[in-house]
Scaffold this motif. Structure first.
Motif, PDB file in Angstrom:
ATOM      1  N   VAL A 195       0.858  -1.181   0.000  1.00  9.92           N
ATOM      2  CA  VAL A 195       0.000   0.000   0.000  1.00  9.92           C
ATOM      3  C   VAL A 195       0.895   1.232   0.000  1.00  9.92           C
ATOM      4  N   LEU A 196       0.463   2.267  -0.678  1.00  9.09           N
ATOM      5  CA  LEU A 196       1.263   3.482  -0.825  1.00  9.09           C
ATOM      6  C   LEU A 196       1.766   3.985   0.517  1.00  9.09           C
ATOM      7  N   GLY A 197       3.077   4.185   0.610  1.00 10.12           N
ATOM      8  CA  GLY A 197       3.674   4.726   1.822  1.00 10.12           C
ATOM      9  C   GLY A 197       3.984   3.697   2.895  1.00 10.12           C
ATOM     10  N   GLN A 198       3.789   2.419   2.580  1.00  9.84           N
ATOM     11  CA  GLN A 198       4.061   1.366   3.556  1.00  9.84           C
ATOM     12  C   GLN A 198       5.010   0.323   2.990  1.00  9.84           C
ATOM     13  N   GLY A 199       5.502  -0.538   3.880  1.00 13.99           N
ATOM     14  CA  GLY A 199       6.322  -1.647   3.433  1.00 13.99           C
ATOM     15  C   GLY A 199       5.464  -2.772   2.883  1.00 13.99           C
ATOM     16  N   PRO A 200       6.046  -3.632   2.051  1.00 10.39           N
ATOM     17  CA  PRO A 200       5.285  -4.761   1.501  1.00 10.39           C
ATOM     18  C   PRO A 200       4.785  -5.702   2.592  1.00 10.39           C
ATOM     19  N   GLN A 201       3.588  -6.249   2.378  1.00 12.99           N
ATOM     20  CA  GLN A 201       2.991  -7.223   3.294  1.00 12.99           C
ATOM     21  C   GLN A 201       2.864  -8.556   2.578  1.00 12.99           C
ATOM     22  N   PHE A 202       3.275  -9.631   3.236  1.00 15.31           N
ATOM     23  CA  PHE A 202       3.280 -10.965   2.651  1.00 15.31           C
ATOM     24  C   PHE A 202       1.874 -11.494   2.408  1.00 15.31           C
ATOM     25  N   ILE A 203       1.657 -12.052   1.195  1.00 14.70           N
ATOM     26  CA  ILE A 203       0.356 -12.639   0.882  1.00 14.70           C
ATOM     27  C   ILE A 203       0.483 -14.165   0.776  1.00 14.70           C
ATOM     28  N   PHE A 204       1.343 -14.641  -0.134  1.00 13.31           N
ATOM     29  CA  PHE A 204       1.503 -16.075  -0.369  1.00 13.31           C
ATOM     30  C   PHE A 204       2.949 -16.398  -0.726  1.00 13.31           C
ATOM     31  N   GLN A 205       3.321 -17.666  -0.460  1.00 10.96           N
ATOM     32  CA  GLN A 205       4.550 -18.211  -1.006  1.00 10.96           C
ATOM     33  C   GLN A 205       4.268 -19.587  -1.595  1.00 10.96           C
ATOM     34  N   TYR A 206       4.819 -19.842  -2.771  1.00  7.77           N
ATOM     35  CA  TYR A 206       4.719 -21.144  -3.430  1.00  7.77           C
ATOM     36  C   TYR A 206       6.100 -21.665  -3.754  1.00  7.77           C
ATOM     37  N   TYR A 207       6.229 -22.994  -3.612  1.00 10.54           N
ATOM     38  CA  TYR A 207       7.468 -23.660  -3.990  1.00 10.54           C
ATOM     39  C   TYR A 207       7.098 -24.990  -4.619  1.00 10.54           C
ATOM     40  N   GLU A 208       7.625 -25.237  -5.804  1.00  6.77           N
ATOM     41  CA  GLU A 208       7.322 -26.477  -6.522  1.00  6.77           C
ATOM     42  C   GLU A 208       5.814 -26.723  -6.597  1.00  6.77           C
ATOM     43  N   LYS A 209       5.081 -25.660  -6.860  1.00  4.21           N
ATOM     44  CA  LYS A 209       3.629 -25.700  -7.097  1.00  4.21           C
ATOM     45  C   LYS A 209       2.807 -25.916  -5.833  1.00  4.21           C
ATOM     46  N   GLU A 210       3.457 -25.956  -4.687  1.00  5.66           N
ATOM     47  CA  GLU A 210       2.721 -26.129  -3.438  1.00  5.66           C
ATOM     48  C   GLU A 210       2.770 -24.843  -2.612  1.00  5.66           C
ATOM     49  N   GLU A 211       1.655 -24.528  -1.962  1.00  7.13           N
ATOM     50  CA  GLU A 211       1.624 -23.365  -1.094  1.00  7.13           C
ATOM     51  C   GLU A 211       2.449 -23.652   0.157  1.00  7.13           C
ATOM     52  N   ARG A 212       3.392 -22.770   0.455  1.00  7.94           N
ATOM     53  CA  ARG A 212       4.256 -22.957   1.615  1.00  7.94           C
ATOM     54  C   ARG A 212       4.013 -21.911   2.701  1.00  7.94           C
ATOM     55  N   GLY A 213       3.223 -20.897   2.367  1.00  9.95           N
ATOM     56  CA  GLY A 213       2.945 -19.886   3.370  1.00  9.95           C
ATOM     57  C   GLY A 213       1.812 -18.984   2.920  1.00  9.95           C
ATOM     58  N   ARG A 214       1.055 -18.496   3.873  1.00  6.75           N
ATOM     59  CA  ARG A 214      -0.067 -17.607   3.586  1.00  6.75           C
ATOM     60  C   ARG A 214      -0.084 -16.507   4.645  1.00  6.75           C
ATOM     61  N   GLY A 215      -0.214 -15.274   4.183  1.00  5.87           N
ATOM     62  CA  GLY A 215      -0.273 -14.151   5.101  1.00  5.87           C
ATOM     63  C   GLY A 215      -1.683 -13.904   5.595  1.00  5.87           C
ATOM     64  N   ASN A 216      -1.852 -12.842   6.336  1.00  6.50           N
ATOM     65  CA  ASN A 216      -3.128 -12.517   6.956  1.00  6.50           C
ATOM     66  C   ASN A 216      -4.004 -11.732   5.974  1.00  6.50           C
ATOM     67  N   PHE A 217      -4.461 -12.422   4.955  1.00  4.78           N
ATOM     68  CA  PHE A 217      -5.341 -11.830   3.953  1.00  4.78           C
ATOM     69  C   PHE A 217      -6.611 -12.668   3.852  1.00  4.78           C
ATOM     70  N   PRO A 218      -7.730 -12.026   3.475  1.00  5.32           N
ATOM     71  CA  PRO A 218      -8.997 -12.771   3.399  1.00  5.32           C
ATOM     72  C   PRO A 218      -8.990 -13.795   2.278  1.00  5.32           C
ATOM     73  N   ASP A 219      -9.975 -14.686   2.344  1.00  7.28           N
ATOM     74  CA  ASP A 219     -10.078 -15.765   1.360  1.00  7.28           C
ATOM     75  C   ASP A 219     -10.372 -15.260  -0.045  1.00  7.28           C
ATOM     76  N   ARG A 220     -10.666 -13.986  -0.175  1.00 10.74           N
ATOM     77  CA  ARG A 220     -10.846 -13.410  -1.521  1.00 10.74           C
ATOM     78  C   ARG A 220      -9.548 -13.467  -2.323  1.00 10.74           C
ATOM     79  N   PHE A 221      -8.444 -13.616  -1.613  1.00 12.22           N
ATOM     80  CA  PHE A 221      -7.131 -13.701  -2.248  1.00 12.22           C
ATOM     81  C   PHE A 221      -6.762 -15.172  -2.418  1.00 12.22           C
ATOM     82  N   SER A 222      -6.359 -15.545  -3.606  1.00 10.70           N
ATOM     83  CA  SER A 222      -5.897 -16.912  -3.856  1.00 10.70           C
ATOM     84  C   SER A 222      -4.771 -16.854  -4.874  1.00 10.70           C
TER      85      SER A 222
END
Lengths: 112, 112
Positions: free
Chosen positions: A38-65
């Motif tokens: 968001v403008l004026g802020q640092g990046p916030q983590f949403i997702f991480q994928y490795y070898e096609k598998e989800e390895r991490g998910r941030g504090n975002f609503p289920d609207r994000f995939s």
């Protein structure tokens, strides 16, 4: 060598719509992460994928995939867009989910 | 709760000056501390990074000082130039496949 490429670079959507953002990692990189800045802020983590598998998910609503494809490219999907989703969406890739992440230039999403 | 606290929010120095940006953290599991430089409209670019077993690291005009006991680290930019004017983010990560926690950013302006 090409860096992390993201498309589109800019996007304007209306509230309630759906959006798909795309990311191509550096050749040979198997891990992709998504961040929201968001403008004026640092990046916030949403997702991480490795070898096609989800390895991490941030504090975002289920609207994000997201998902990662066999060629290691990735898509971030956001449903039912809200005005607050307006931000720069960054994709970062690394060889193996370790510390050497390289960021793309991002997709600037504006929700009106 | 913000995992990484960064200060100052903005900084103005004359060309040749040595701007110093500070970050503090609480989570002792963090084991990788990168600094990123971001120009308007671009993604963050990795400048320099340090691990907690080292107290100082230099790369060109950029130096990280790390104080493990105080859980603080800082970026020094030697002989700063107008081209260094950008926003700088500190970050921290705890092991592989873990997200970066970014500071809130410092906007640096180096005057000619």
């Amino acid at each position: 060598d090409a860096g992390v490429t993201q498309s589109p670079t800019h996007l304007i959507k209306t509230r309630g719509q759906h959006v798909t953002l795309r990311c191509s990692p550096i050749s040979g990189h198997k891990s992709v992460s998504w961040y929201q800045q968001v403008l004026g802020q640092g990046p916030q983590f949403i997702f991480q994928y490795y070898e096609k598998e989800e390895r991490g998910r941030g504090n975002f609503p289920d609207r994000f995939s997201a998902r990662q494809f066999p060629n290691y490219s990735s898509e971030l999907n956001v449903n039912a867009l809200l005005l607050g989703d307006s931000a720069l969406y960054l994709c970062a890739s690394s060889p193996a989910g370790d510390y050497g992440y390289t960021f793309g230039s991002g997709t600037r999403l504006t929700v009106v | 709760q913000q995992q990484v606290k960064q200060s100052p929010q903005s900084l103005i120095v004359q060309k040749g000056g040595i701007p110093i940006i500070n970050c503090a953290y609480e989570n002792t599991a963090f084991d990788y501390f990168p600094w990123y430089q971001q120009f308007p409209g671009k993604g963050p670019a990795l400048l320099i990074a340090i691990r907690p077993d080292v107290s100082e690291k230099k790369e060109g005009r950029f130096t990280i000082s790390f104080n493990k006991s105080a859980k603080q680290f800082s970026l020094h930019i030697m002989d700063s130039q107008p081209g260094d004017s950008a926003t700088y983010f500190c970050a921290a990560q705890a092991g592989n496949f873990n997200k970066f926690y970014f500071g809130s950013g410092t906007k640096l302006n180096v005057k000619p």
